[in-house]
Design an enzyme around this catalytic site. Structure first.
Site, mmCIF file in Angstrom:
data_model
loop_
_atom_site.group_PDB
_atom_site.id
_atom_site.type_symbol
_atom_site.label_atom_id
_atom_site.label_comp_id
_atom_site.label_asym_id
_atom_site.label_seq_id
_atom_site.Cartn_x
_atom_site.Cartn_y
_atom_site.Cartn_z
ATOM 1 N N GLY A 46 0.817 -1.201 0.000
ATOM 2 C CA GLY A 46 0.000 0.000 0.000
ATOM 3 C C GLY A 46 0.855 1.255 0.000
ATOM 4 N N GLN A 51 3.081 10.057 1.456
ATOM 5 C CA GLN A 51 4.370 9.408 1.223
ATOM 6 C C GLN A 51 5.018 9.871 -0.069
ATOM 7 O OE1 GLN A 51 2.670 5.251 2.072
ATOM 8 N NE2 GLN A 51 4.786 5.097 2.757
ATOM 9 N N CYS A 88 7.144 -0.405 6.135
ATOM 10 C CA CYS A 88 6.605 0.770 5.449
ATOM 11 C C CYS A 88 7.635 1.270 4.455
ATOM 12 C CB CYS A 88 6.303 1.857 6.485
ATOM 13 S SG CYS A 88 5.689 3.394 5.777
ATOM 14 N N LEU A 89 7.186 1.641 3.256
ATOM 15 C CA LEU A 89 8.109 2.147 2.232
ATOM 16 C C LEU A 89 8.797 3.424 2.700
ATOM 17 C CD1 LEU A 89 5.934 1.524 -0.965
ATOM 18 C CD2 LEU A 89 7.898 0.183 -0.172
ATOM 19 N N HIS A 130 -2.877 0.657 8.410
ATOM 20 C CA HIS A 130 -1.568 1.312 8.256
ATOM 21 C C HIS A 130 -1.663 2.526 7.323
ATOM 22 C CE1 HIS A 130 2.970 0.952 7.539
ATOM 23 N NE2 HIS A 130 2.586 1.796 6.604
ATOM 24 N N GLU A 131 -2.288 2.329 6.162
ATOM 25 C CA GLU A 131 -2.349 3.415 5.170
ATOM 26 C C GLU A 131 -3.245 4.560 5.635
ATOM 27 O OE1 GLU A 131 -0.148 3.350 3.007
ATOM 28 O OE2 GLU A 131 0.325 1.220 3.142
ATOM 29 N N HIS A 134 -1.491 6.913 7.862
ATOM 30 C CA HIS A 134 -0.609 7.854 7.154
ATOM 31 C C HIS A 134 -1.340 9.173 6.879
ATOM 32 C CE1 HIS A 134 3.222 6.011 6.143
ATOM 33 N NE2 HIS A 134 2.654 4.908 5.710
#
Ligand code: NI
Length: 165
Positions: A46, A51, A88-89, A130-131, A134
């Protein structure tokens, strides 16, 4: 379509609250398409707009058979609990243990402004949570009850490399 640069932990954009999307226009479509390309290229599950430096409530999630777009998403229902590894990216080369609901139901708009509901279990439920966090300026590292040590991370990477052979 193009790849966007992924911001990493320490960049203050990741800690800001995103504004709702109000214009369902060409610019939004380009952002979503770029985010889909970017998450696939980065091997992520995701990706959230902050981000890539855009403070709008936009998320993409790779369900495997398709990548869905979640505009102005919100969690309607959640149930159960799961405990597992999360990455996480925006937090490269680190993993942590986070407790999440096992099942989550989300409501979101698509690029045209139409509302849909999605249900996710296990990894997808984890990803939804998680997303969406953000979008409120939070990283999973704040929620992790333990981050993997460098040795544990190396071990995990070696394990994954072996599994991939
Ligand atoms: Ni993330």
């Amino acid at each position: 379509m193009a790849l966007r640069n992924i911001l990493t932990e320490g960049n203050s954009t990741l800690n800001k609250v995103c504004r709702p999307v109000t214009a369902f226009d060409e610019r939004l479509a380009t952002l979503i398409d770029d985010m889909k390309d970017t998450v696939v290229h980065a091997n992520g599950v995701g990706l959230a707009a902050p981000q890539v430096g855009v403070l709008r409530r936009v998320v993409v999630v790779d369900l495997g058979e398709e990548i869905i777009e979640l505009i102005n998403p919100r969690i309607l229902e959640q149930e159960g609990e799961q405990d597992g590894l999360e990455g996480c990216l925006s937090v490269p080369e680190r993993y942590g243990l986070v407790k999440r609901p096992r099942k989550v139901r989300v409501e979101a708009q698509d690029r045209h402004g139409d509302w849909y509901e999605y249900e996710g279990e296990d990894l997808i439920a984890r990803c939804f949570c998680h997303e969406l966090e953000h979008l409120d300026g939070h990283l999973y590292t704040e929620k992790a009850y333990r981050m993997l040590t460098e040795e544990e991370y190396e071990e995990l990477m070696n394990q994954n490399a072996e599994d991939g052979e």
